[in-house]
Design a protein around this motif. Structure first.
Motif, PDB file in Angstrom:
ATOM      1  N   UNK A   1     -11.678  -0.603   7.123  1.00 47.78           N
ATOM      2  CA  UNK A   1     -11.874   0.068   5.844  1.00 47.78           C
ATOM      3  C   UNK A   1     -11.164   1.428   5.790  1.00 47.78           C
ATOM      4  N   UNK A   2     -11.132   2.127   6.901  1.00 45.40           N
ATOM      5  CA  UNK A   2     -10.634   3.496   6.896  1.00 45.40           C
ATOM      6  C   UNK A   2      -9.108   3.565   6.870  1.00 45.40           C
ATOM      7  N   UNK A   3      -8.420   2.630   7.531  1.00 43.89           N
ATOM      8  CA  UNK A   3      -6.953   2.648   7.571  1.00 43.89           C
ATOM      9  C   UNK A   3      -6.335   2.503   6.181  1.00 43.89           C
ATOM     10  N   UNK A   4      -6.769   1.543   5.334  1.00 38.46           N
ATOM     11  CA  UNK A   4      -6.198   1.487   3.978  1.00 38.46           C
ATOM     12  C   UNK A   4      -6.480   2.751   3.160  1.00 38.46           C
ATOM     13  N   UNK A   5      -7.626   3.352   3.379  1.00 39.91           N
ATOM     14  CA  UNK A   5      -7.966   4.584   2.667  1.00 39.91           C
ATOM     15  C   UNK A   5      -7.003   5.707   3.053  1.00 39.91           C
ATOM     16  N   UNK A   6      -6.722   5.815   4.334  1.00 41.22           N
ATOM     17  CA  UNK A   6      -5.791   6.864   4.796  1.00 41.22           C
ATOM     18  C   UNK A   6      -4.378   6.593   4.281  1.00 41.22           C
TER      19      UNK A   6
END
Length: 184
Positions: A164-169
């Motif tokens: 979840x965090x990688x696409x957000x970054x």
């Protein structure tokens, strides 16, 4: 004919059932089901489990290891002299187990699964307030009236999960900057 007499008659015809069941369970203990291919190839069903495990270079009972002695761990794990064939099998079995363990460690663990609502909540809070959890607690979109510590836990779940965090970054453009600093 009463119930008791029928039970007696039924039990008389089942001669030695309990002993056969005991024998079958003992056989299962002697020859367990092995899913690991490395251990399965080195396992000798004619020997007990403790002998098989010690021949593979593994420890069967941790309480019987004398690690306080100044022997090397290899000597404590392989007591006595064994045949060359068993040593060859044990080395390959241990090497295969180590390779499998390293492959499993390299695989990315999925982490905690989050719902879409949790992801949206975490991203909006991070976009609005960054790391200010106390301001997040006062936000009107905090419908569940979470405390700042509860919000911190939710955001930590989000940031610890690369799914979840990688696409957000990437959307925020922070991933390219971090990669550029690592390369140089």
């Amino acid at each position: 004919m009463g119930v008791r007499s029928r039970k007696k008659a039924r039990n008389k015809s089942r001669y030695r059932i309990a002993s056969k069941r005991r024998k079958a369970s003992a056989q299962k203990k002697l020859n367990p089901v092995i899913n690991c291919s490395a251990v399965k190839s080195a396992w000798d069903s004619s020997k007990p489990a403790s002998t098989n495990v010690s021949n593979m270079g593994l420890v069967y009972n941790l309480n019987k290891i004398g690690l306080s002695e100044k022997k090397s761990t290899r000597e404590t794990l392989l007591p006595g002299k064994s045949k060359k064939k068993e040593q060859r099998i044990s080395k390959t079995a241990v090497q295969q187990l180590e390779e499998e363990a390293s492959k499993e460690a390299q695989l990315e663990k999925p982490g905690v699964r989050l719902t879409n609502a949790q992801v949206v909540y975490a991203t909006t809070m991070l976009d609005k307030y960054g790391d200010d959890y106390k301001a997040m607690a006062r936000d009107p979109s905090n419908y569940f009236q979470d405390t700042w510590k509860q919000i911190r836990k939710k955001i930590k779940l989000f940031t610890d999960n690369p799914k979840y965090f990688t696409p957000y970054i990437k959307r925020r453009g922070l991933l390219d900057q971090q990669q550029g600093t690592k390369d140089s």
